[in-house]
Enzyme design. Sequence first.
Site, PDB file in Angstrom:
ATOM      1  N   LYS A  22       0.900  -1.218  -0.051  1.00 23.35           N
ATOM      2  CA  LYS A  22       0.115   0.023   0.014  1.00 23.35           C
ATOM      3  C   LYS A  22       0.813   1.287  -0.028  1.00 23.35           C
ATOM      4  CE  LYS A  22      -1.497   1.624   4.131  1.00 23.35           C
ATOM      5  NZ  LYS A  22      -1.039   3.043   4.409  1.00 23.35           N
ATOM      6  N   ASN A  23       1.761   1.051   0.905  1.00 29.56           N
ATOM      7  CA  ASN A  23       2.710   2.326   0.759  1.00 29.56           C
ATOM      8  C   ASN A  23       3.807   2.703  -0.190  1.00 29.56           C
ATOM      9  OD1 ASN A  23       1.605   3.007   3.346  1.00 29.56           O
ATOM     10  ND2 ASN A  23       3.302   2.625   4.540  1.00 29.56           N
ATOM     11  N   CYS A 118      -3.190  12.957  13.274  1.00 28.53           N
ATOM     12  CA  CYS A 118      -3.830  11.653  13.409  1.00 28.53           C
ATOM     13  C   CYS A 118      -3.506  11.125  14.450  1.00 28.53           C
ATOM     14  CB  CYS A 118      -3.661  10.911  12.148  1.00 28.53           C
ATOM     15  SG  CYS A 118      -2.040   9.954  12.147  1.00 28.53           S
ATOM     16  N   ARG A 123       2.080  14.789  13.294  1.00 34.09           N
ATOM     17  CA  ARG A 123       2.328  14.337  11.713  1.00 34.09           C
ATOM     18  C   ARG A 123       2.227  15.743  10.901  1.00 34.09           C
ATOM     19  NH1 ARG A 123       0.142   8.663   9.940  1.00 34.09           N
ATOM     20  NH2 ARG A 123       1.965   8.679   8.745  1.00 34.09           N
ATOM     21  N   VAL A 164      14.926  12.669   8.815  1.00 34.18           N
ATOM     22  CA  VAL A 164      14.319  11.878   7.734  1.00 34.18           C
ATOM     23  C   VAL A 164      12.942  11.459   7.892  1.00 34.18           C
ATOM     24  CG1 VAL A 164      14.336   9.366   7.098  1.00 34.18           C
ATOM     25  CG2 VAL A 164      16.603  10.354   8.255  1.00 34.18           C
ATOM     26  N   VAL A 166       9.740  10.019   5.245  1.00 34.67           N
ATOM     27  CA  VAL A 166       9.326   9.053   4.153  1.00 34.67           C
ATOM     28  C   VAL A 166       8.537  10.065   3.043  1.00 34.67           C
ATOM     29  CG1 VAL A 166       7.839   6.987   3.208  1.00 34.67           C
ATOM     30  CG2 VAL A 166       9.318   6.869   5.418  1.00 34.67           C
ATOM     31  N   ASP A 307       5.962   0.521  11.971  1.00 30.94           N
ATOM     32  CA  ASP A 307       4.798   0.011  11.318  1.00 30.94           C
ATOM     33  C   ASP A 307       4.565  -1.505  12.067  1.00 30.94           C
ATOM     34  OD1 ASP A 307       3.910   2.311  10.419  1.00 30.94           O
ATOM     35  OD2 ASP A 307       4.030   1.867   8.365  1.00 30.94           O
ATOM     36  N   ARG A 399      -8.182  -0.257   5.825  1.00 36.14           N
ATOM     37  CA  ARG A 399      -7.211   0.728   5.030  1.00 36.14           C
ATOM     38  C   ARG A 399      -6.135   0.485   4.544  1.00 36.14           C
ATOM     39  NH1 ARG A 399      -5.491   5.303   8.519  1.00 36.14           N
ATOM     40  NH2 ARG A 399      -4.263   5.685   6.470  1.00 36.14           N
TER      41      ARG A 399
HETATM   42  C1  UD1 Z   1       5.083   6.886   6.071  1.00 38.71           C
HETATM   43  C2  UD1 Z   1       4.305   5.697   6.003  1.00 38.71           C
HETATM   44  C3  UD1 Z   1       3.852   5.069   7.534  1.00 38.71           C
HETATM   45  C4  UD1 Z   1       5.094   4.927   8.434  1.00 38.71           C
HETATM   46  C5  UD1 Z   1       5.890   6.111   8.292  1.00 38.71           C
HETATM   47  C6  UD1 Z   1       7.332   5.923   8.930  1.00 38.71           C
HETATM   48  C7  UD1 Z   1       2.990   6.027   4.009  1.00 38.71           C
HETATM   49  C8  UD1 Z   1       1.664   6.036   3.250  1.00 38.71           C
HETATM   50  N1  UD1 Z   1       2.959   5.891   5.515  1.00 38.71           N
HETATM   51  O1  UD1 Z   1       4.393   7.800   6.789  1.00 38.71           O
HETATM   52  O2  UD1 Z   1       3.028   3.879   7.353  1.00 38.71           O
HETATM   53  O3  UD1 Z   1       4.733   4.863   9.730  1.00 38.71           O
HETATM   54  O4  UD1 Z   1       6.267   6.686   6.989  1.00 38.71           O
HETATM   55  O5  UD1 Z   1       7.814   4.865   8.395  1.00 38.71           O
HETATM   56  O6  UD1 Z   1       4.022   5.388   3.225  1.00 38.71           O
HETATM   57  N2  UD1 Z   1       7.623  14.560  10.142  1.00 38.71           N
HETATM   58  C9  UD1 Z   1       7.724  15.975  10.207  1.00 38.71           C
HETATM   59  N3  UD1 Z   1       7.507  16.956   9.377  1.00 38.71           N
HETATM   60  C10 UD1 Z   1       7.212  16.401   8.112  1.00 38.71           C
HETATM   61  C11 UD1 Z   1       6.924  14.931   7.852  1.00 38.71           C
HETATM   62  C12 UD1 Z   1       7.195  14.166   8.918  1.00 38.71           C
HETATM   63  O7  UD1 Z   1       8.102  16.500  11.402  1.00 38.71           O
HETATM   64  O8  UD1 Z   1       6.982  17.271   7.192  1.00 38.71           O
HETATM   65  C13 UD1 Z   1       7.682  13.727  11.257  1.00 38.71           C
HETATM   66  C14 UD1 Z   1       6.480  12.845  11.517  1.00 38.71           C
HETATM   67  O9  UD1 Z   1       5.570  13.585  12.360  1.00 38.71           O
HETATM   68  C15 UD1 Z   1       7.267  11.631  12.181  1.00 38.71           C
HETATM   69  C16 UD1 Z   1       8.636  11.447  11.254  1.00 38.71           C
HETATM   70  O10 UD1 Z   1       8.795  12.792  10.683  1.00 38.71           O
HETATM   71  O11 UD1 Z   1       7.471  11.912  13.552  1.00 38.71           O
HETATM   72  C17 UD1 Z   1       8.555  10.431  10.315  1.00 38.71           C
HETATM   73  O12 UD1 Z   1       7.367  10.516   9.545  1.00 38.71           O
HETATM   74  P1  UD1 Z   1       7.358   9.987   7.939  1.00 38.71           P
HETATM   75  O13 UD1 Z   1       8.645   9.365   7.768  1.00 38.71           O
HETATM   76  O14 UD1 Z   1       7.257  11.495   7.090  1.00 38.71           O
HETATM   77  O15 UD1 Z   1       5.969   9.321   7.937  1.00 38.71           O
HETATM   78  P2  UD1 Z   1       4.753   9.202   6.748  1.00 38.71           P
HETATM   79  O16 UD1 Z   1       5.399   9.673   5.238  1.00 38.71           O
HETATM   80  O17 UD1 Z   1       3.457  10.328   7.089  1.00 38.71           O
END
Ligand code: UD1
Length: 418
Positions: A22-23, A118, A123, A164, A166, A307, A399
């Site tokens: 999915k991701n 969420c 996030r 870092v 994702v 996850d 989901r």
């Molecule tokens: C993705 C995955 C999710 C997984 C996560 C971490 C998808 C659709 N979802 O979520 O399943 O749990 O990676 O492996 O692929 N952050 C900031 N600012 C930002 C973006 C992120 O501070 O602009 C923080 C987040 O709050 C979190 C950390 O960075 O504490 C990592 O989040 P991130 O890697 O961005 O997760 P997602 O991409 O949302």
Amino acid sequence: MQKLLIKGKKDLTGTISISGSKNATLPILAASILGDKVKLSNVPFVKDIFTMLELLKFIGVESKIIKKKKLIELKKTNKKINTLAPYKLVKTMRAGVLVLGPLLTKYKKAKVSLPGGCAIGTRPVDLHLFALKKLGANIKIKNGYIIAEAKNGLVGARINFPSVSVGATENALLSAFAAKGKTIISNCAVEPEIIDLINFLRKLGSKIMISGRKITVNGKSFSKKKIYHKVIFDRIEAGTYLIAGALLGKKLVIKKIIPKIIKCEINMLKRMGVKISVKNKTLLVSKNKKLKKINISTKPYPGFPTDLQAQLMVLMTQAEGISKIKENIFENRFMHIPELKRMGAKIEIRNKTAHIFGLTKLTGAEVMATDLRASVSLVLAGLVADNRTIINRIYHLDRGYEFLETKLKKCNAEIKRI
Ligand code: UD1
């Protein structure tokens, strides 16, 4: 509202085929805005994918689903592209924010709803916006929307992420796709799903190089080529069933995976004493009555994934001694703990670390799912618990887990949706 009913303590024997990720599918679907005609296979038909397809349709990318073959074909409609991603489609699925990069780089403007917080944490999207600004975008936040513009197009730049992420790495890659010149992204995430997105972008003609946590993108113009891509397997789903096998496996076979991608998870489980044998694209897992305690910290890939933390916690309740999990990625990702405690687990949170007291007998109870991975940890707890477990709010599970009950039932589990 639907619930899951599980009667625990059944050994698991049989074969589980792992679905596509999915991701990985979500950012690739967002990337299809950059292409003309795209065909994707190994697509998991879970709720989040349908939400993303709805968003793409709103924007002006049409999809044809061939469920039996796990295929989606995408192409532009004749309508003018709409560069808006509305609140109603982004609020239920954060990944909606990934259309920001492709819209901005291709159409020079985008208005995308802020996804908001969420259950697992606040996030924010500041890192996504940081990357876009470096590429020359003008960004304002107004009425809950990100309003981004790059009148003369984006321009390649150096993006050095302070931490870092994702999603931010994906948005940076998607925006750099058509930025003028070279973009160097450092301190980026290198999850297998990102590598899959990069492979897709390469098929669209982008020249991308990866070296450790540094990715170099050479911007390109848009091609009209028809692209075919097979989505990578879902490593979190694979890890979840691996843990199910560690709890109750007699001879549980997990197939359609690439073992080296989940090396960290396999090694962790082996260290606990779980019997796993690896053969080509298949794993054979059986339970070991004597499991050892272990301490883990969640980390970006190649570290142990956040996850899979909730699922591993269930296994730790069955190991000897006190195991520990330190959650480093999200600030509020221990919501499964109160529910697991209602089933008899002994767990304490000290700072960001959960201490899991082992060899506890879990007993069935009525529990409530709070987010995707927390829900599946309750399923695992229900499978190993005495008596009957009822899980409420299973829309979270839908989901992200394709055919969960069917896959488990085929392996002898007593699980049904009511
Ligand atoms: C993705 C995955 C999710 C997984 C996560 C971490 C998808 C659709 N979802 O979520 O399943 O749990 O990676 O492996 O692929 N952050 C900031 N600012 C930002 C973006 C992120 O501070 O602009 C923080 C987040 O709050 C979190 C950390 O960075 O504490 C990592 O989040 P991130 O890697 O961005 O997760 P997602 O991409 O949302």
